[in-house]
Enzyme design. Sequence first.
Site, mmCIF file in Angstrom:
data_model
loop_
_atom_site.group_PDB
_atom_site.id
_atom_site.type_symbol
_atom_site.label_atom_id
_atom_site.label_comp_id
_atom_site.label_asym_id
_atom_site.label_seq_id
_atom_site.Cartn_x
_atom_site.Cartn_y
_atom_site.Cartn_z
ATOM 1 N N GLY A 29 51.927 30.673 45.028
ATOM 2 C CA GLY A 29 51.209 29.724 44.193
ATOM 3 C C GLY A 29 52.017 29.398 42.955
ATOM 4 C CB CYS A 56 55.929 33.552 46.201
ATOM 5 S SG CYS A 56 56.708 32.503 44.956
ATOM 6 C CG ASN A 98 59.624 25.922 44.436
ATOM 7 O OD1 ASN A 98 60.300 25.707 43.443
ATOM 8 N ND2 ASN A 98 58.583 25.168 44.760
ATOM 9 N N GLY A 100 59.783 30.162 39.092
ATOM 10 C CA GLY A 100 60.410 30.173 37.781
ATOM 11 C C GLY A 100 60.218 31.468 37.013
ATOM 12 C CE1 TYR A 101 56.803 32.575 33.279
ATOM 13 C CE2 TYR A 101 56.525 30.821 34.886
ATOM 14 C CZ TYR A 101 56.463 31.278 33.587
ATOM 15 O OH TYR A 101 56.059 30.425 32.597
ATOM 16 C CG HIS A 139 58.402 31.154 49.939
ATOM 17 N ND1 HIS A 139 57.057 30.942 49.752
ATOM 18 C CD2 HIS A 139 58.988 30.951 48.738
ATOM 19 C CE1 HIS A 139 56.850 30.610 48.484
ATOM 20 N NE2 HIS A 139 58.004 30.610 47.857
ATOM 21 C CD GLU A 141 55.892 31.572 53.400
ATOM 22 O OE1 GLU A 141 55.673 30.845 52.423
ATOM 23 O OE2 GLU A 141 56.300 32.743 53.282
#
Length: 167
Positions: A29, A56, A98, A100-101, A139, A141
Amino acid sequence: GCTVTVLPATVSAEEVLEAHPDGIMLSNGPGDPAENVYQIAQIQKLLGKAPLFGICLGHQLTALAAGGKTYKLKYGHRGVNQPVREVNGVRTYITSQNHGYAVDGESIREGTVSFVNANDGTCEGIKYKKWNCFTVQFHPEANGGPKDTEFLFDRFLNNVKAAKEAR
């Protein structure tokens, strides 16, 4: 062979446990994971109740629920070619990412870092033995290097099967 129930991020731990899940998956998310105070509190209540696999944002929230810390990356990890090295293995996987943390691997007390980013050394996975839980930042998946990390889903299902047999 699994029955999957999808629940919103606003669900309570009690509602999740009322469904008597054999396993719990926390998905990806957006955003700053530390802002998800309600979800972190719910994950704290879920740890140890059923095998758990976080991906993630699920990885980041689980780390925060376990007392770890996260921080903002200068540029983030974006794309389908992020190399991730297994800490106790010999393989490096090409992953899709994907975010940013990142989780501060040094802040993890209840688990061990299991994967690291081969470019910058950031934490890419944690194994929490105490709670039958593991998480990854990337990820699996998305099949970044075709299906390289698909085995993580098998690992989760094996944890679920073992927990069911132990009941």
